[in-house]
Write a protein that holds these residues in place. Structure first.
Motif, PDB file in Angstrom:
ATOM      1  N   ILE A   1      42.664  40.939  40.956  1.00  0.00           N
ATOM      2  CA  ILE A   1      43.611  42.050  41.059  1.00  0.00           C
ATOM      3  C   ILE A   1      42.936  43.227  41.759  1.00  0.00           C
ATOM      4  O   ILE A   1      43.522  43.866  42.636  1.00  0.00           O
TER       5      ILE A   1
ATOM      6  N   SER B   1      42.792  42.741  45.456  1.00  0.00           N
ATOM      7  CA  SER B   1      44.095  42.981  46.049  1.00  0.00           C
ATOM      8  C   SER B   1      44.383  44.488  46.107  1.00  0.00           C
ATOM      9  O   SER B   1      44.887  44.997  47.111  1.00  0.00           O
ATOM     10  N   ASN B   2      44.052  45.208  45.031  1.00  0.00           N
ATOM     11  CA  ASN B   2      44.208  46.673  45.014  1.00  0.00           C
ATOM     12  C   ASN B   2      43.429  47.295  46.152  1.00  0.00           C
ATOM     13  O   ASN B   2      43.893  48.207  46.826  1.00  0.00           O
TER      14      ASN B   2
END
Lengths: 411, 141
Positions: A309, A312-313
């Protein structure tokens, strides 16, 4: 020696999970408790991840007590920090939250990362006879090479880490800006990485100590999160888009604009690729980026968000940040590079005493004989990670054959 | 005394067997590491042994590799049953390769095998005819 990973004996149940995950086999279980051989520890943090009972934790420095000693307190947030907040969180808001913790000045690590990337590119272009070069910014893989692959020392690119460079530049800037002496300036690095703690307290070679204190990100995350509030008129020093790429594996190669590189993350994968380099198989590759944590630094054990995550951030941030922010330190690159500012001297690996092959063979033969008696299940119940390491421990007088649970059950 | 063979490791290498290719070099490397031999020496051995092993898999009809330990040196002997190297001098040129496209796609056969063996060994000997190739590599400890 300072040790960056604290071990709580009370919480340890002797389950062997940490022992089996340790890439340098530095852990044994004795009398139901883990024992760490600090000489072998590379501070990768695998044990923190492996332990279900929270027996391992980052060393707790009461950094807030330390801030009073300085007239000017600089925070250097690692390139991973922005990806740790909900998607869409403004970078300025995060930087201001850091200032609200009691810092006077934020120097973004990404600028130093961009500078180091330029140095990587230049060094690779200037030294065609060394292939592949291996990165030196991951302190865990650097120590792994030092301990397990000393023959690869000549392949190390031997450049200071962005943390180190950021520390020096931030201090210089603060000295000029506030007209202060070095001792009045405290440099605090906010890190996702347990190995970075040790890189400061017990550096390899001429690395350090440009940073005075290292703060584990997860120690201050709660407080930081509460201070992440959108306000008007925020002061902001934008990060470098190129440098921010360093937080995810492959990012430093991209930041350095390399085309012929291999990027590897996760300890087991790193070990495999180092074996390949040792076999001379990657001599056609310019740069091998090896990072101990899954996905790279976003996978560091002091992070809060899942590494995938966070990656992706990070990508989202890179795609949405406006403009081409600049930093005056970048203009000095050529001058700094030519002065050798980025170079770090790796200590010579200890010259091995000339071994007596006859005796070494005899020792191996004896270990082999012990190993033949052991069941070969590598269950770890004896307190050594594998049957082979158990046999070695028996030979060295550190364990006995009676520790083997399987042999005991069968007799 | 110094010329006594202390230990011989031997390996059977099968032609075209990419499933186990590289296993022997890993085995040799971990054994020499456990003996405490200098890592710089091990790296040379790892490179030449791996090249020898892959050469037998790709180019030969099969053969054997020995790794002999002496007090002051390690000798690697690669011995295959053919078909031999047409032009040894040409094969010793960097970049020259007779490997097929299929083999190259696997990442092998860049044509550095023999020159690399020579570069990383202290004494390099090669004899080749249609009945096979014999290579002897000495690395001093």
């Amino acid at each position: 020696m300072n040790f960056s990973i604290m071990f709580d004996k009370e919480k340890c149940r002797g389950c062997t999970n940490c022992m089996k995950k340790c890439p340098t086999q530095a852990i044994r279980i004795k009398n139901g408790k883990a024992i760490i051989d600090h000489k072998k520890c590379i501070h990768c943090g695998e044990c923190i991840r492996a332990c279900s009972y929270g027996a391992y934790s980052p060393e707790c420095i009461e950094w807030k007590n330390e801030t009073n000693a300085y007239k000017c307190k600089i925070a250097i947030p690692s390139t991973t920090i922005y990806g740790q907040f909900p998607r869409g969180t403004d970078i300025c808001v995060v930087q201001n939250a850091i200032l609200k913790l009691g810092f006077d000045y934020v120097y973004d690590e990404s600028w130093a990362a961009e500078l180091v990337a330029k140095a990587i590119k230049k060094k690779i272009d200037n030294n065609k006879d060394i292939r592949p070069f291996i990165n030196t910014n991951c302190p865990a893989t650097l120590r792994l090479i030092n301990i397990r692959y000393p023959s690869l020392t000549e392949n190390l690119i031997a450049l200071k880490t962005p943390m180190e460079i950021a520390g020096i530049l931030a201090r210089n800037n603060a000295r000029k800006k506030f007209n202060l002496e070095d001792k009045d300036i405290g440099v605090f690095y906010i890190t996702p990485c347990p190995a970075k703690l040790l890189a400061v307290t017990d550096p390899i070679g001429n690395l350090g100590p440009s940073v005075d204190w290292v703060i584990p990100l997860n120690k201050i995350y709660g407080e930081l999160y509460q201070k992440v509030v959108k306000e008007d008129n925020l002061i902001c020093s934008y990060p470098s888009l190129s440098g921010l790429k360093w937080s995810v594996c492959g990012g430093q190669s991209k930041s350095a604009k390399l085309t012929n590189f291999i990027a590897v993350n996760g300890m087991e994968n790193v070990i495999q690729i180092l074996e390949e380099i040792e076999n001379g198989k990657l001599s056609g590759v310019d740069y091998v980026e090896v990072l101990a944590c899954v996905q790279g630094c976003v996978g560091g054990t002091f992070n809060v968000i899942n590494p995938f995550i966070a990656s992706s951030n990070n990508k989202y941030i890179l795609n949405t940040l406006d403009g081409e922010p600049i930093n005056s330190d970048l203009e000095c690159f050529e001058k700094l590079y030519n002065k050798g500012f980025f170079e770090f001297e790796f200590p010579d690996t200890e010259s091995v005493n000339k071994i007596n092959i006859k005796e070494a063979l005899k020792k191996n033969e004896e270990i082999k004989q012990i190993l033949a008696i052991l069941p070969g299940l590598d269950c770890g119940s004896c307190g050594s990670p594998t049957c082979l390491s158990h046999a070695e421990d028996i030979y060295n007088g550190q364990s006995t054959i009676f520790e083997c649970v399987v042999l005991r059950a069968n007799s | 005394m110094a010329n006594d063979l202390l230990k011989r490791f031997s390996f059977e290498i099968t032609s075209n067997d990419f499933i186990t290719a590289g296993k022997s070099s890993s085995y040799i490397k971990s054994n020499l590491k456990s003996l405490g031999i200098d890592s710089k020496v091990i790296r040379k051995i790892a490179i030449v042994f791996y090249e020898a092993e892959i050469n037998l898999v790709i180019h030969s009809l099969g053969g054997k590799i020995y790794c002999d330990l002496y007090e002051d040196k390690i000798i690697i002997i690669s011995k295959d049953i053919g078909p031999g190297i047409d032009n040894v001098e040409l094969a010793m040129t960097e970049g020259y390769s007779t490997a097929t496209d299929k083999v190259r796609e696997l990442g092998f056969g860049a044509g550095m095998g023999l020159p690399n063996m020579k570069k990383y060994s202290d004494i390099f000997k090669i004899i080749s005819d249609k009945n096979g190739t014999l290579i002897e590599l000495t690395i001093f400890i």
